[in-house]
Motif scaffolding. Structure first.
Motif, PDB file in Angstrom:
ATOM      1  N   GLU A  20      -2.567  27.435  -2.248  1.00 42.21           N
ATOM      2  CA  GLU A  20      -3.791  27.987  -1.672  1.00 42.21           C
ATOM      3  C   GLU A  20      -4.601  26.917  -0.955  1.00 42.21           C
ATOM      4  OE1 GLU A  20      -8.018  30.002  -3.212  1.00 42.21           O
ATOM      5  OE2 GLU A  20      -6.377  29.644  -4.623  1.00 42.21           O
ATOM      6  N   ASP A  21      -4.789  25.792  -1.604  1.00 40.26           N
ATOM      7  CA  ASP A  21      -5.600  24.732  -1.003  1.00 40.26           C
ATOM      8  C   ASP A  21      -4.876  24.064   0.164  1.00 40.26           C
ATOM      9  OD1 ASP A  21      -7.607  25.273  -2.794  1.00 40.26           O
ATOM     10  OD2 ASP A  21      -7.066  23.668  -4.177  1.00 40.26           O
ATOM     11  N   ARG A  22      -3.564  23.955   0.061  1.00 42.27           N
ATOM     12  CA  ARG A  22      -2.787  23.410   1.174  1.00 42.27           C
ATOM     13  C   ARG A  22      -2.926  24.304   2.405  1.00 42.27           C
ATOM     14  NH1 ARG A  22       2.055  23.755  -0.892  1.00 42.27           N
ATOM     15  NH2 ARG A  22       1.634  22.031  -2.306  1.00 42.27           N
ATOM     16  N   ALA A  23      -2.857  25.609   2.196  1.00 43.42           N
ATOM     17  CA  ALA A  23      -3.014  26.547   3.315  1.00 43.42           C
ATOM     18  C   ALA A  23      -4.430  26.489   3.886  1.00 43.42           C
ATOM     19  CB  ALA A  23      -2.677  27.960   2.862  1.00 43.42           C
ATOM     20  N   TYR A  24      -5.420  26.320   3.010  1.00 44.77           N
ATOM     21  CA  TYR A  24      -6.814  26.221   3.453  1.00 44.77           C
ATOM     22  C   TYR A  24      -6.996  25.086   4.454  1.00 44.77           C
ATOM     23  CZ  TYR A  24     -11.755  24.915   3.182  1.00 44.77           C
ATOM     24  OH  TYR A  24     -13.045  24.559   3.497  1.00 44.77           O
ATOM     25  N   ILE A  59       0.875  -1.167   0.000  1.00 47.75           N
ATOM     26  CA  ILE A  59       0.000   0.000   0.000  1.00 47.75           C
ATOM     27  C   ILE A  59       0.911   1.215   0.000  1.00 47.75           C
ATOM     28  CG2 ILE A  59      -1.783   1.279   1.234  1.00 47.75           C
ATOM     29  CD1 ILE A  59      -2.696  -1.347   2.465  1.00 47.75           C
ATOM     30  N   SER A  60       1.030   1.859  -1.142  1.00 49.46           N
ATOM     31  CA  SER A  60       1.919   3.018  -1.236  1.00 49.46           C
ATOM     32  C   SER A  60       1.298   4.211  -0.509  1.00 49.46           C
ATOM     33  CB  SER A  60       2.191   3.372  -2.698  1.00 49.46           C
ATOM     34  OG  SER A  60       0.974   3.647  -3.373  1.00 49.46           O
ATOM     35  N   ARG A  61       2.147   5.128  -0.088  1.00 44.63           N
ATOM     36  CA  ARG A  61       1.658   6.250   0.714  1.00 44.63           C
ATOM     37  C   ARG A  61       2.271   7.562   0.238  1.00 44.63           C
ATOM     38  NH1 ARG A  61       1.970   4.855   6.910  1.00 44.63           N
ATOM     39  NH2 ARG A  61       0.330   6.407   6.966  1.00 44.63           N
ATOM     40  N   PRO A  62       1.925   7.981  -0.979  1.00 42.60           N
ATOM     41  CA  PRO A  62       2.385   9.305  -1.409  1.00 42.60           C
ATOM     42  C   PRO A  62       1.733  10.380  -0.555  1.00 42.60           C
ATOM     43  CG  PRO A  62       0.738   8.445  -2.925  1.00 42.60           C
ATOM     44  CD  PRO A  62       1.059   7.330  -1.969  1.00 42.60           C
ATOM     45  N   ASP A  63       2.257  11.581  -0.632  1.00 45.55           N
ATOM     46  CA  ASP A  63       1.758  12.691   0.190  1.00 45.55           C
ATOM     47  C   ASP A  63       0.703  13.470  -0.590  1.00 45.55           C
ATOM     48  OD1 ASP A  63       1.306  14.796   1.886  1.00 45.55           O
ATOM     49  OD2 ASP A  63       3.402  15.354   2.120  1.00 45.55           O
ATOM     50  N   LEU A  64      -0.532  13.432  -0.122  1.00 45.47           N
ATOM     51  CA  LEU A  64      -1.612  14.173  -0.770  1.00 45.47           C
ATOM     52  C   LEU A  64      -1.302  15.657  -0.858  1.00 45.47           C
ATOM     53  CD1 LEU A  64      -4.556  14.454  -1.848  1.00 45.47           C
ATOM     54  CD2 LEU A  64      -5.268  14.709   0.548  1.00 45.47           C
ATOM     55  N   LEU A  65      -0.621  16.194   0.143  1.00 42.14           N
ATOM     56  CA  LEU A  65      -0.363  17.638   0.173  1.00 42.14           C
ATOM     57  C   LEU A  65       0.439  18.090  -1.048  1.00 42.14           C
ATOM     58  CD1 LEU A  65       0.457  18.053   3.963  1.00 42.14           C
ATOM     59  CD2 LEU A  65      -1.686  18.607   2.789  1.00 42.14           C
ATOM     60  N   GLU A  66       1.243  17.203  -1.606  1.00 39.93           N
ATOM     61  CA  GLU A  66       2.032  17.556  -2.781  1.00 39.93           C
ATOM     62  C   GLU A  66       1.159  17.729  -4.019  1.00 39.93           C
ATOM     63  OE1 GLU A  66       5.047  14.623  -3.210  1.00 39.93           O
ATOM     64  OE2 GLU A  66       6.162  15.269  -1.407  1.00 39.93           O
ATOM     65  N   ALA A  67      -0.064  17.184  -3.970  1.00 45.24           N
ATOM     66  CA  ALA A  67      -0.974  17.294  -5.115  1.00 45.24           C
ATOM     67  C   ALA A  67      -1.852  18.542  -5.042  1.00 45.24           C
ATOM     68  CB  ALA A  67      -1.857  16.048  -5.195  1.00 45.24           C
ATOM     69  N   LEU A  68      -1.741  19.295  -3.955  1.00 45.57           N
ATOM     70  CA  LEU A  68      -2.590  20.473  -3.761  1.00 45.57           C
ATOM     71  C   LEU A  68      -1.832  21.753  -4.093  1.00 45.57           C
ATOM     72  CD1 LEU A  68      -4.302  19.594  -0.348  1.00 45.57           C
ATOM     73  CD2 LEU A  68      -5.044  18.979  -2.673  1.00 45.57           C
ATOM     74  N   SER A  69      -2.555  22.760  -4.518  1.00 48.56           N
ATOM     75  CA  SER A  69      -1.961  24.077  -4.729  1.00 48.56           C
ATOM     76  C   SER A  69      -1.587  24.689  -3.384  1.00 48.56           C
ATOM     77  CB  SER A  69      -2.952  25.000  -5.443  1.00 48.56           C
ATOM     78  OG  SER A  69      -4.068  25.277  -4.598  1.00 48.56           O
ATOM     79  N   ILE A 113      -6.251  23.640  10.727  1.00 47.75           N
ATOM     80  CA  ILE A 113      -6.103  22.326  11.349  1.00 47.75           C
ATOM     81  C   ILE A 113      -4.831  22.255  12.184  1.00 47.75           C
ATOM     82  CG2 ILE A 113      -5.717  19.879  10.878  1.00 47.75           C
ATOM     83  CD1 ILE A 113      -7.710  20.106   8.595  1.00 47.75           C
ATOM     84  N   THR A 114      -3.728  22.795  11.686  1.00 52.53           N
ATOM     85  CA  THR A 114      -2.485  22.753  12.464  1.00 52.53           C
ATOM     86  C   THR A 114      -2.626  23.549  13.750  1.00 52.53           C
ATOM     87  OG1 THR A 114      -1.167  22.456  10.455  1.00 52.53           O
ATOM     88  CG2 THR A 114      -0.007  23.234  12.425  1.00 52.53           C
ATOM     89  N   ALA A 115      -3.305  24.692  13.692  1.00 53.19           N
ATOM     90  CA  ALA A 115      -3.551  25.471  14.910  1.00 53.19           C
ATOM     91  C   ALA A 115      -4.364  24.649  15.909  1.00 53.19           C
ATOM     92  CB  ALA A 115      -4.271  26.775  14.568  1.00 53.19           C
TER      93      ALA A 115
END
Length: 207
Positions: free
Chosen positions: A65-69, A53-63, A74-76
């Motif tokens: 803007e969307d990553r910050a959204y 089961i591979s586990r690429p990083d979804l965050l790398e697929a986001l712009s 959530i991090t806060a």
């Protein structure tokens, strides 16, 4: 933001900021992530005879803007969760590492009981919760990490989910869902705390 405590374990829920355009882009990226990963894993198994089961990083697929959204609110909340829920009074000084993933579920499919052994905190984000005009989405089911036994004997807690909800809990907490009434798409974030005080975790061999 809603905080609670189950089985002596902290739990936090937050609603993502209202942004239908960002949600649609992230949902589309999450769906593509899931099916692209399945295709790659199937091709790998065909070529090698090994199943992974591979586990690429979804965050790398986001712009950006969307990553910050996703990450900013959530991090806060995760930092507050670590500080208050997990009792780390200097959480604001901790460095965090994060990785994203996604899952898509067809009608009638479900996620079996599991935990995220290589993370500290996990966040389940309900991009499409899987409801229909007549059926609500399947609950997120959290299972008592101490009591083991047959499912009907194991204490559990149900979390009612909806589109745009993010549920934050310790990564060791076993969780599952019942079969989804319609297509369900989640994004997940796995957080690790960098720079643990290891003396609090392991017995020193040397003083």
């Amino acid at each position: 933001m809603k905080s609670s405590n189950i089985f002596g374990t902290p739990l936090m829920q937050i609603d993502l900021p209202h942004n239908p355009e960002a949600m649609k882009r992230i949902t589309d990226a999450a769906r593509s992530y899931h099916y692209d990963r399945l295709e790659r894993d199937a091709e790998f198994a065909k070529e090698t005879g090994r199943h992974i089961i591979s586990r690429p990083d979804l965050l790398e697929a986001l712009s950006d803007e969307d990553r910050a959204y996703l990450l900013e609110p959530i991090t806060a909340a995760v930092r507050e969760f670590i500080r208050v829920g997990l009792g780390d009074s200097i959480a604001h000084e901790r460095k965090l590492a994060v990785r994203g993933f996604a899952r898509a579920y067809t009608p009638g499919s479900r996620i079996m009981p599991h935990s995220h052994f290589d993370a500290d905190v996990v966040v389940s984000i309900y991009l499409m919760s899987g409801s229909t005009a007549t059926e609500p989405p399947s609950d997120l089911v959290l299972i008592d990490p101490v009591v083991r036994g047959f499912p009907h004997r194991t204490p559990y807690h149900r979390v009612t989910v909806k589109d745009g909800l993010a549920v934050i809990f310790p990564a060791y907490l076993v969780h599952e869902t019942d079969p989804t009434p319609s297509e369900r798409i989640i994004a997940g974030l796995e957080y690790r705390v960098i720079g643990h005080d290891m003396e609090k975790v392991f017995t020193p061999l040397e003083i």
